[in-house]
Write a protein that holds these residues in place. Structure first.
Motif, PDB file in Angstrom:
ATOM      1  N   ASN A 173      36.572  38.299  36.621  1.00  0.00           N
ATOM      2  CA  ASN A 173      36.073  38.250  37.996  1.00  0.00           C
ATOM      3  C   ASN A 173      34.567  38.064  38.154  1.00  0.00           C
ATOM      4  OD1 ASN A 173      38.672  38.779  39.223  1.00  0.00           O
ATOM      5  ND2 ASN A 173      38.473  40.840  38.404  1.00  0.00           N
ATOM      6  N   TYR A 174      33.807  38.358  37.106  1.00  0.00           N
ATOM      7  CA  TYR A 174      32.342  38.367  37.216  1.00  0.00           C
ATOM      8  C   TYR A 174      31.713  37.739  35.984  1.00  0.00           C
ATOM      9  CZ  TYR A 174      33.923  41.853  40.498  1.00  0.00           C
ATOM     10  OH  TYR A 174      34.610  42.477  41.494  1.00  0.00           O
TER      11      TYR A 174
ATOM     12  N   VAL B 111      23.832  38.602  38.203  1.00  0.00           N
ATOM     13  CA  VAL B 111      25.235  39.029  38.115  1.00  0.00           C
ATOM     14  C   VAL B 111      25.949  38.440  39.323  1.00  0.00           C
ATOM     15  CG1 VAL B 111      26.806  40.981  37.958  1.00  0.00           C
ATOM     16  CG2 VAL B 111      24.513  41.147  36.957  1.00  0.00           C
ATOM     17  N   VAL B 112      27.047  37.722  39.053  1.00  0.00           N
ATOM     18  CA  VAL B 112      27.669  36.880  40.069  1.00  0.00           C
ATOM     19  C   VAL B 112      29.184  37.080  40.069  1.00  0.00           C
ATOM     20  CG1 VAL B 112      27.992  34.456  40.730  1.00  0.00           C
ATOM     21  CG2 VAL B 112      25.858  35.164  39.649  1.00  0.00           C
ATOM     22  N   PRO B 113      29.795  37.207  41.242  1.00  0.00           N
ATOM     23  CA  PRO B 113      31.254  37.164  41.272  1.00  0.00           C
ATOM     24  C   PRO B 113      31.709  35.719  41.042  1.00  0.00           C
ATOM     25  CG  PRO B 113      30.424  37.276  43.511  1.00  0.00           C
ATOM     26  CD  PRO B 113      29.230  37.365  42.592  1.00  0.00           C
ATOM     27  N   LYS B 114      32.810  35.543  40.382  1.00  0.00           N
ATOM     28  CA  LYS B 114      33.304  34.183  40.159  1.00  0.00           C
ATOM     29  C   LYS B 114      33.811  33.555  41.452  1.00  0.00           C
ATOM     30  CE  LYS B 114      34.146  34.492  35.264  1.00  0.00           C
ATOM     31  NZ  LYS B 114      35.135  34.413  34.174  1.00  0.00           N
TER      32      LYS B 114
ATOM     33  N   SER C 175      32.603  46.303  45.147  1.00  0.00           N
ATOM     34  CA  SER C 175      32.471  47.463  44.258  1.00  0.00           C
ATOM     35  C   SER C 175      32.589  47.041  42.800  1.00  0.00           C
ATOM     36  CB  SER C 175      33.489  48.546  44.602  1.00  0.00           C
ATOM     37  OG  SER C 175      34.794  48.080  44.454  1.00  0.00           O
ATOM     38  N   GLY C 176      33.484  46.106  42.513  1.00  0.00           N
ATOM     39  CA  GLY C 176      33.609  45.593  41.142  1.00  0.00           C
ATOM     40  C   GLY C 176      32.341  44.906  40.668  1.00  0.00           C
ATOM     41  N   LEU C 177      31.684  44.186  41.559  1.00  0.00           N
ATOM     42  CA  LEU C 177      30.421  43.516  41.226  1.00  0.00           C
ATOM     43  C   LEU C 177      29.382  44.546  40.787  1.00  0.00           C
ATOM     44  CD1 LEU C 177      28.609  40.923  41.253  1.00  0.00           C
ATOM     45  CD2 LEU C 177      28.121  41.477  43.654  1.00  0.00           C
TER      46      LEU C 177
END
Length: 130
Positions: free
Chosen positions: A23-24, A40-43, A58-60
């Motif tokens: 995901n990231y 740092v980037v979300p896909k 939150s996952g990011l």
């Protein structure tokens, strides 16, 4: 049109990737404020951080925490600064900036121009801390 970050995610253009999961992704900023400046980037390509679904947001931050801890282990600094500006590239990204002084996270400062070799060495060092 895909953002420059999506092109890095899809390996259409090179990037000095330090961490990645489904995901990231985290990679070095090629025009950093200081050595070791990571994005740092979300896909998932979303323009504005507060438009992310809560679990993605939150996952990011949890993914960024892992990367920051690796940076703390491998880069000489007082701490890792965090910034979200969101104006440069229309794809959510979190800046992780190694800090020795407050001015290290001043985005109006001239950016560094590091060689590909320097960037590769820094990326390998951070990866080693994961």
């Amino acid at each position: 049109m895909a953002s420059i970050f999506t092109k890095i995610i899809n390996r259409e253009i090179p990037g000095h990737i330090v961490a990645e999961d489904e995901n990231y992704i985290a990679f070095l900023d090629i025009m950093p404020l200081v050595k070791g400046h990571v994005l740092v980037v979300p896909k998932q390509e979303v323009d504005y951080i507060f438009n992310l679904e809560p679990e993605v947001l939150s996952g990011l931050h949890l993914f960024a925490q892992q990367v920051a801890k690796a940076m703390d282990k491998t880069i000489k600094c007082t701490r890792i600064g965090v910034a979200v500006i969101g104006l440069e590239v229309p794809h959510v990204h979190v800046h992780l900036v190694p800090l020795k002084a407050m001015d290290d996270i001043n985005f109006t400062r001239p950016k560094l121009k590091l060689s590909n070799e320097e960037l590769a060495e820094i990326a390998e060092r951070i990866k080693g801390g994961l």
